[in-house]
Structures are given as C-alpha cells and as structure tokens.
Enzyme design. Structure first.
Site, PDB file in Angstrom:
ATOM      1  NE  ARG A 249      -3.268  -2.333   2.883  1.00 49.00           N
ATOM      2  CZ  ARG A 249      -3.756  -2.666   4.063  1.00 49.00           C
ATOM      3  NH1 ARG A 249      -3.781  -1.777   5.032  1.00 49.00           N
ATOM      4  NH2 ARG A 249      -4.220  -3.876   4.295  1.00 49.00           N
ATOM      5  CD  GLU A 320     -11.951  -0.442  -1.394  1.00 55.81           C
ATOM      6  OE1 GLU A 320     -12.768  -0.242  -0.497  1.00 55.81           O
ATOM      7  OE2 GLU A 320     -10.953  -1.160  -1.253  1.00 55.81           O
TER       8      GLU A 320
END
Length: 664
Positions: A249, A320
């Site tokens: 991430r 997403e």
C-alpha cells in the site's frame, strides 16, 4: 512529583499505518489534562520519532496495522539521546502475543498495549511512571509539528489523451520488475474479457432486488490465497477480493519481497495482506482461472497505478479507491491535487478498456473513510465527487460505498438515497449511461472481543443491509477485535449474513422516520456537492482541491495535514451520527441548528459538558468493544444503557427481538 504542565510528551503513529482516531482523542485528552504535547501525526519513520524525543519525558507511539515489528526493525540500532519513557500501543503486531511482548520489551518499551486500552488508563500509567522520574532536561519544545501545507500542484478533470497515457505507462510499468509483463493492453484485454465481470453481476443483482455478498481476505502466500478463494467460492460467496498488504500500500515493494521470503522460510506470515505487485500477473491469472467469481482488489495504496495495471491484466474487474477516500483518511501529507492526478491514470486505464475492448471495469469509492462516526452525507458526497472524476476519464460503472454506523434508520436511509442523488448529480454534469451501484460495509469500527457478541452484531448488520437493498455487502468476522480472520471465520460470516437476509422481511421500519432521515441526508449531501461546483470554476478537480482547503470537505479523525480537521461527530440519543461541530461544512442554518439540538440533548442525557466533548466521542468510539453497547443496532435503549454508568444492561428482550436487534 512532576506537575502536568511541566511534562512534555511526544505522540506519533509509525510506519505505513494510517489509523489516527485514537491518537487524535489521546492528544486532546492529554492537552486538556495539562500536558505539553508534541503531536507528529501518523506515518512517521522511527528514526524521525527518535530525533524528536530528546529532552522529552515520554514518547507514546502507535501502530494499528500489525506491522510494528517491520517499522521498528532498526529501533535498537539508532543512537538515542533521550531519557524518555517509551510506550507502544494500538494493534502493533500480528505475531503471537508472547513473541510480540518479548520482542518489544527487549527493545526497551516501558509499557506495551497489544489491544485496546482506554485513554484514562494510558494517562493513569503515564502519571504513575512519571511520578518516579525527575523532570527531563529543559529543551526547546515544538508545540505543533505540522508545518504549513505545501502549495498544491495543478490538476484538471480533463480526459487524459491516449498518447499521454501511453507515455505515462512506460514509466509506471518500470516501478517494479513485474510491470513489464503487462505492457500489452490487447493481451491483457484478451484475458480479462474471458473472466466474470463485477459490473454485470451488480446490474443483475439490482434488477432482481438482491444483494451480492463479499468477504474480505488477503494472505502473503499465493497458494494459500487461492485455497481461501476456493473455499469461499464453494461457500457461495458472490464476489471475491484480496486485500493488499500494508507494505505494498505504501509502494514498499522491496520490503514486501523480504517479508515474502521470511514467510516462506518460517511458514508464518508477517504480512497482513496479499503482495500482488511482487507476485505478478501470472500468479493472479492462475488464481483467476480457477475461481468463476468476479474478482476485486481492495487496497488503500498511495500510488495505485502499477497495482491497477497488474490487477486488470490479471482478470480483476473491480478496483476500489479514489483521490479522497484513499488519501485523507490514510496519509499524513499527500496533497489532494497529486492524489487526483494519480487516480486519473487509473480511471483512464479503466476507460480505455471499455472504449477499446468493450470491457466494463467497476470503480468503487470507499465511503468508509476513517471508519469512525462518519455521517452519511460525507461518505456519499466524497464518493460521488470521486465517481464524477472517474466518469470523466471514461469509467462506465461506479459503486458508492457506505459503512454501517449503527442506527438502522440512518443506515438504511443512507443507502437508499444514493442512486437518486447520483443520477441527479450526474445529470447536472451531463453524464449518461453510467451504471450506479451501492456498497454496504458491515460495521467497520472496533468490534467486541466476545465471539458470540460479534456474531450477533454481524447478524443484525446483515438485516440492516438487506433492508437497504444495497447492491453489494462487505462482510466482517467474529474475530475482528482479536486476530486476523481465517477462511473458516469468513465462511461463518457468509452464513450469518445470508441468515440475516431471511430475517429482514420480518422487520418493519418507521416510514416517517426513514423519509425524514433520507431528506436530511439528501439536503446535506447536495449542499456539499453544490459548494464544490461553486468553487470549481468549471473544473471539478480544482473544485475538490479548493473545497478541501476551505473545509467544505472535512473528514472526521483524518490524519492528513491537508484536511481542515474541524468537524467533530458523535451519536445523538437515538444512536445516529450527528455533528458535534460542523466546522466549515456548507450546511444551511436549519441543518446546523438541528445537529446542535441533537448533540445538546445527548450532552444533557450523558451529563457530560460540551467542553469535554471528547469523552462523549470516546464513549461512542469504544462503546461496542468495551461492551457498554448492549444492543445492535443502536437505538434509544442502547444509548440509555451506556450513557449512565450506574444502569444495568438492557434486559427483557424477547428471543425474536434479540435475534433481529442483535443483542450484544
């Protein structure tokens, strides 16, 4: 003994972890208690924390993503000049408790909190430990570590030309060695077109009036990831998704590679998700070919461009995130304009798959935000603004997310208003033929540790989701508060959720209350959307940047220095989320007065003065995990049970009401 106004405390989050709610509440409580607090916010390197610790009396660091053992790897090697007490809290490690305790104690931490601890307990320990210390050397104290935000770069909502997008792709695919394998859009599309498409499944679900159920999972090993998918598919999960690990991430692919190697050597994962970038497209295609379910990627990645490339090439039809929802709730210093530009690349990539190959990729926007006391209007307005930017790049399917807050009327109203508000907003922007879906996230805040209580919450949550007729439902598990869920935990949640679907038709909602709440949410949401358009000068991207700077968009408990941070939220006496402080949100006077009245009633009911509002907020944040909330969903009886500490738990419920209401 030290006086509080003499004590200097450093408060910081470390590593890639973005959770800021506890830190913000602790900062406020410490300051109100008289301590001098140097607040570094989240996502600090341990080297920077150590550098700021000299001359201070205590250093309290937090990590909620379980990766503190990665972030603190060099802690004992750093030359330290401080004589401070070091505390570590949150959810610092996914390692077994005994190993984590030994590791962090050997590093030199005076206090270690592996699970939730109340603010009052932390302050009590701090006072006890400081009472045995002499005042540290006098040094310059920095009252606020946040400097002025840098000037934002230019960003526009205009569509990226294909030639410019191709030029960017060359650089993006060089970010990690696995990028080279996905350079051909034609080859990627040939594979992707053969896989199940999320947008098609969602369209059918909306037409039939049913909801798709989607569990969450993500592990380091590719074989284990497939095995989990296989079991979930066999248990009738409608949509499958993998959660990306924290290192990926933050685009730290080299450290993720190291963690993968450690996992293979030890047989025990030290990652909290699936490191797709490192595994590459061949691994993902192998998995995709063996599960006949739509695949979605869930992540919160800072720079999502390479991740999107590999996802789409590997058979993923749902992606997403967006420039607000995957920025302000997660990152300390990520300018909104820079984030918009990164996400434009992803949205244009999805748009090109449709225009060149007829493939519709669904783009979901994470209305959960910080997952803590988020009013519906903020979740919906930010999602729609991000969706509009995506549509401008050619995206044809958008999903607007919302996280359950606990008041059933408010939660159902939030989902029900989304399609109508979206259609009107898109029509005003002259958008046509865009598929709009809704996503209901089962309660995303702190869960009860008791498994039975957690299962009751999930069951009641699924009833609410079914009543809202959300397109898709993201499930939680009964061990959210204690450990990383296994596939068996996820399967149990699938069964509980579908059981809730059968209960839902027996539940009646107050139509008048539902209509009133829908009207309020619509008025607030439209006010925010209109304010963005009013300052946009005809360019939506610029409007969003300006709206964040002005506080027209203000996310509660955000760690970002670019977020105004003036908005404070809490529950009213019915358990609905209201604004304790509306900050600069562009609400009409009547709306502001309504929230003021709701919070005023709550403060009187709780016997807590408004100037100690953080106590109400802490109660609301921790009411479920501490067991003070006795019933789910939350209603007047629930509030009554935990507002007054001398009252006994709610009792006298029938067996049927306990199942439908979800007694905790």
């Amino acid at each position: 003994m030290l006086q509080r106004n003499e004590v200097k405390v450093l408060l910081a989050g470390i590593g890639g972890d973005s959770h800021s709610v506890g830190l913000i509440l602790l900062r406020q409580a410490l300051q109100l208690s008289g301590y001098k607090v140097n607040y570094l916010g989240t996502q600090n390197k341990i080297e920077d924390v150590v550098a700021c610790a000299e001359g201070l009396d205590a250093v309290l660091i937090s990590c909620m993503d379980g990766h503190a053992h990665h972030y603190l790897r060099n802690f004992t090697r750093i030359e330290r000049k401080d004589n401070a007490l070091w505390y570590l809290g949150g959810n610092p490690s996914i390692l077994p408790a005994d190993k984590a305790t030994q590791l962090f104690v050997e590093m030199g931490f005076r206090r270690l909190f592996l699970r939730f601890v109340s603010i009052s307990t932390v302050i009590s320990f701090l006072e006890e430990d400081l009472s045995q210390r002499t005042l540290s050397g006098q040094s310059a104290f920095v009252p606020n570590s946040f400097t002025d935000a840098p000037q934002v770069e230019m960003c526009l909502d205009s569509r990226i030309a294909d030639i410019d997008h191709d030029y960017q792709r060359k650089t993006v695919l060089l970010q990690w060695r696995t990028g080279a394998a996905v350079h051909s859009l034609m080859e990627n599309a040939t594979f992707l077109v053969s896989r199940p498409h999320l947008a098609g499944f969602q369209k059918k679900a909306d037409e039939e009036g049913c909801s798709l159920v989607q569990p969450r999972c993500g592990v380091a090993d590719e074989h284990e990831q497939f095995a989990i998918f296989d079991k979930l598919a066999a248990s009738n999960a409608d949509v499958l998704s993998y959660q990306i690990d924290s290192l990926t991430r933050n685009n730290n692919y080299s450290e993720a590679q190291r963690a993968i190697a450690e996992t293979r050597r030890s047989g025990q994962s030290t990652l909290n998700g699936f490191p797709l970038i490192n595994h590459g497209v061949d691994v993902l295609r192998h998995i995709s070919l063996q599960v006949e379910k739509p695949l979605q990627c869930r992540h919160s990645t800072k720079d999502p461009r390479l991740l999107a490339e590999i996802c789409f090439a590997g058979g993923v039809s749902g992606f997403e995130g967006g420039p607000i929802c995957y920025n302000l709730p997660y990152y300390k210093d990520y300018p909104v304009a820079q984030s918009i530009n990164s996400w434009k690349y992803v949205d244009r990539l999805a748009g090109r798959y449709f225009e060149e190959f007829g493939i519709v990729i669904d783009r979901e926007f994470f209305g959960v935000l910080t997952a803590t006391l988020i009013p519906p209007s903020l979740a919906i307005s930010t999602g729609l603004l991000e969706a509009a930017l995506a549509v401008k790049q050619g995206v044809k399917s958008v999903s607007i997310g919302y996280a359950e807050q606990g008041n059933r009327i408010q939660d159902v109203a939030a989902i029900k208003v989304i399609p109508d508000i979206a259609k009107k907003f898109f029509s005003a922007l002259d958008f046509r033929e865009v598929q709009i879906s809704t996503v209901f996230h089962q309660y995303m805040s702190a869960f009860p540790e008791d498994k039975q209580k957690a299962e009751q919450l999930i069951l009641a949550s699924s009833v609410t989701a079914a009543l809202s007729r959300a397109t898709r439902i993201l499930t939680k598990t009964s061990v959210e508060a204690t450990s990383i869920p296994t596939v068996e935990h996820n399967i149990n949640s699938l069964h509980l959720t579908k059981k809730g679907f059968h209960i839902a038709p027996t539940v009646n909602l107050d139509d008048a209350l539902l209509s009133s709440e829908m009207k309020l949410i619509e008025e607030e949401t439209n006010a925010i959307l209109d304010s963005v358009l009013n300052v946009s000068g005809g360019d939506l991207a610029q409007g969003i940047v300006k709206a964040v700077m002005c506080g027209f968009i203000d996310i509660p408990f955000s760690p970002s220095i670019h977020n105004a941070g003036r908005v404070i939220t809490a529950r009213d006496t019915t358990g609905a989320i209201r604004f304790l402080d509306t900050g600069s949100l562009p609400f009409p006077r009547e709306v502001r007065e309504f929230h003021s009245e709701c919070i005023g009633e709550r403060t009187r009911y709780s016997n807590i003065p408004l100037q100690r509002g953080y106590e109400i907020v802490e109660k609301d944040v921790m009411g479920v995990p501490t067991g003070e909330v006795k019933r789910w969903p939350i209603n007047e009886k629930t509030i009554s049970a935990y507002c007054a500490s001398d009252q006994s738990p709610v009792s006298g419920m029938s067996e049927n009401s306990a199942v439908i209401g979800g007694a905790l």
